[in-house]
Design an enzyme around this catalytic site. Structure first.
Site, short mmCIF file in Angstrom:
data_model
loop_
_atom_site.label_atom_id
_atom_site.label_comp_id
_atom_site.label_asym_id
_atom_site.label_seq_id
_atom_site.Cartn_x
_atom_site.Cartn_y
_atom_site.Cartn_z
N LEU A 131 3.28 -8.62 -0.07
CA LEU A 131 3.51 -8.67 -1.52
C LEU A 131 4.86 -8.04 -1.84
CD1 LEU A 131 -0.05 -7.77 -2.82
CD2 LEU A 131 1.17 -9.94 -3.16
N ASN A 182 2.72 5.51 -1.17
CA ASN A 182 1.39 4.93 -1.45
C ASN A 182 0.38 5.26 -0.35
OD1 ASN A 182 2.70 3.13 0.32
ND2 ASN A 182 1.55 1.36 -0.44
N HIS A 219 12.22 -5.14 -2.86
CA HIS A 219 11.82 -6.38 -2.16
C HIS A 219 11.84 -7.60 -3.07
CE1 HIS A 219 8.11 -5.02 -3.98
NE2 HIS A 219 7.80 -4.18 -3.02
N HIS A 239 13.46 1.20 2.09
CA HIS A 239 12.07 0.99 1.63
C HIS A 239 11.19 0.88 2.87
CE1 HIS A 239 9.12 -1.05 -1.30
NE2 HIS A 239 8.47 -0.87 -0.14
N HIS A 279 7.24 2.00 4.78
CA HIS A 279 5.88 2.57 4.79
C HIS A 279 5.62 3.18 6.16
CE1 HIS A 279 4.68 0.66 0.96
NE2 HIS A 279 5.54 -0.27 1.35
N ALA A 292 -1.96 -6.93 2.45
CA ALA A 292 -0.58 -7.40 2.41
C ALA A 292 0.30 -6.45 3.21
CB ALA A 292 -0.11 -7.44 0.96
N ASP A 345 10.54 -2.77 3.81
CA ASP A 345 9.13 -2.83 3.38
C ASP A 345 8.22 -3.03 4.59
OD1 ASP A 345 7.02 -2.66 1.62
OD2 ASP A 345 7.15 -4.74 0.96
N HIS A 403 8.03 -1.81 -7.98
CA HIS A 403 7.34 -2.97 -7.42
C HIS A 403 7.25 -3.95 -8.58
CE1 HIS A 403 4.45 -5.05 -4.67
NE2 HIS A 403 4.29 -5.70 -5.81
N LYS A 451 8.57 6.03 -7.50
CA LYS A 451 8.16 4.65 -7.26
C LYS A 451 7.16 4.23 -8.33
CE LYS A 451 7.54 0.71 -5.25
NZ LYS A 451 7.25 0.27 -3.91
N ARG A 486 2.95 5.45 6.51
CA ARG A 486 1.52 5.87 6.50
C ARG A 486 1.40 7.34 6.92
NH1 ARG A 486 1.14 1.25 3.71
NH2 ARG A 486 0.79 -0.59 4.97
O1 DOR Z 1 3.24 -6.28 1.58
C1 DOR Z 1 3.21 -5.16 1.11
N1 DOR Z 1 2.64 -4.12 1.77
N2 DOR Z 1 3.72 -4.96 -0.11
C2 DOR Z 1 3.57 -3.80 -0.75
O2 DOR Z 1 4.02 -3.71 -1.86
C3 DOR Z 1 2.82 -2.67 -0.15
C4 DOR Z 1 2.79 -2.77 1.31
C5 DOR Z 1 1.76 -1.85 1.94
O3 DOR Z 1 1.73 -0.68 1.59
O4 DOR Z 1 1.01 -2.32 2.81
ZN ZN Z 2 6.51 -1.50 0.04
#
Ligand code: DOR
Ligand code: ZN
Length: 365
Positions: free
Chosen positions: A221, A43, A176, A15, A17, A265, A249, A138, A101, A19
């Protein structure tokens, strides 16, 4: 048992990110230096909702890799109420898409295109169950009347369990997890459900971001919960139970977006996750379970081969120095501070440290 060195198969991150654009170029090397593969979260803005977007994003990730780094991005699609069954089928058949997702709309960063009415996605979920494609959830409800500390538990009761009762063959990863309730739920259900656990949720509880002032760099989160929940996550992660595996995450945000009246978050751990995990597993006298959590259980659930390369962890005499932050354009991203010094570092294993028929970490005094 106290060891100063051990060798395991190279870990994956289930998991992540990454970007896009400048941020992608700034962070990809941190993941590819540590992990062989990662499940890439969709996302983005706009989100990755179809095959063409997923393939283009995969290309941008590969094109951003530092020279000489090997890394396989495992792509996902962002489930919306408009997701097409053809995309799911084609994505799975070609091997491009490893999962979808599910973000409840409004649950977290860039989740506005997520699901509001779960009935609308049932045909897609049924098709995923038929072809064995996992759903990554999520797991938080978004209703205003539900306290933020209860949102994971209520999601299991109101959303996840009913969906799984309607489609028992759907393969689900509860992403998570942050509560003992989620650990108990995942542990007690059949083989179609597993969970990822982040590095930071093994280390911090809710005091980290609330005591002594608001600490935005520990805000993520789902939010970290009480100490008893952190301990339940530690027990699950270090147990060797194949239902639990690493999903960092790791989620980079510029400091200006974190330190704000409405801070984002996300905690960024890609640089020091494995060092933190070795510390955590050693503290719980469970270094012999680190390979299961970080390198074996994830591929087993996804039906993918384990990595063929190995890494050797060595404990140094002195604390290892990590950057506190790194730059992206004119901004900084702050790196997770576990609050204790880190001594474990890792490097590719050499021949003498690997025995080819041996998937068990080789512990050395
Ligand atoms: O803390 C988090 N950041 N939780 C998530 O579910 C998304 C992530 C983000 O994309 O920044
Ligand atoms: Zn995430």
């Amino acid at each position: 048992m106290s060891v100063s060195q051990f060798t395991i198969r190279q870990p994956d991150d289930w998991h992540l990110h990454l970007r896009d654009h400048d941020m992608l170029r700034a962070v990809i090397g941190h993941s590819s230096a540590n992990f062989a593969r990662a499940i890439i979260m969709p996302n983005l803005v706009p989100p990755v909702v179809n095959i063409d977007q997923a393939e283009a994003y995969r290309r941008r990730i590969l094109d951003s890799l530092p020279r000489g780094h090997q890394f396989e991005p495992l792509m996902t699609l962002y489930l919306t109420e408009e997701t097409k069954i053809e995309d799911v089928d084609t994505g799975a058949r070609t091997g491009l898409i490893k999962a979808l997702k599910l973000y409840p709309a409004g649950a977290t960063t860039n989740s506005d295109s997520g699901v509001r009415n779960f009935d609308k996605v049932m045909p897609v979920l049924e098709q995923m169950a038929d072809i064995g494609l996992p759903l990554l959830v999520h797991g938080e409800v978004t209703s205003h009347e539900v306290d933020i500390f209860d949102r994971e538990v209520v999601f299991i009761e109101r959303v996840l369990d009913p969906i799984r009762k309607k489609i028992p063959s759907l393969r689900v990863v509860m992403e998570h997890v942050t509560t003992s309730n989620a650990v108990d739920y995942v542990s007690s259900e059949g083989g179609n459900i597993a969970a990822t656990i982040t590095t930071h949720h093994l280390i911090i509880n809710r005091n980290a971001y609330l005591v002594g002032g608001i600490k935005p760099h520990f805000y993520c989160l789902p939010v970290a919960k009480r100490e008893e929940h952190r301990l339940a996550l530690r027990t699950a992660a270090t147990s060797g139970n194949p239902k639990f595996f690493l999903g960092t995450d790791s989620a980079p945000h510029p400091d200006s977006a974190k330190i704000s009246e409405c801070g984002c978050a996300g905690i960024y751990t890609s640089i020091n996750t494995l060092n933190c995990l070795a510390h955590v597993f050693e503290e719980d006298d469970a270094l012999d379970q680190l390979e299961a959590f970080a390198s074996l259980n994830g591929p087993a659930f996804y039906g993918l081969p384990v990595n063929q390369n190995w890494v050797t962890f060595k404990k140094s005499q002195e604390p290892i120095a990590f950057p506190k932050q790194f730059s992206v354009q004119n901004e900084h991203v702050t790196v997770f501070d576990p609050g204790f010094p880190l001594y474990w570092q890792h490097e590719p294993a050499n021949e003498s440290e690997i025995s080819s028929d041996d998937a068990v970490p080789r512990m050395r005094q």
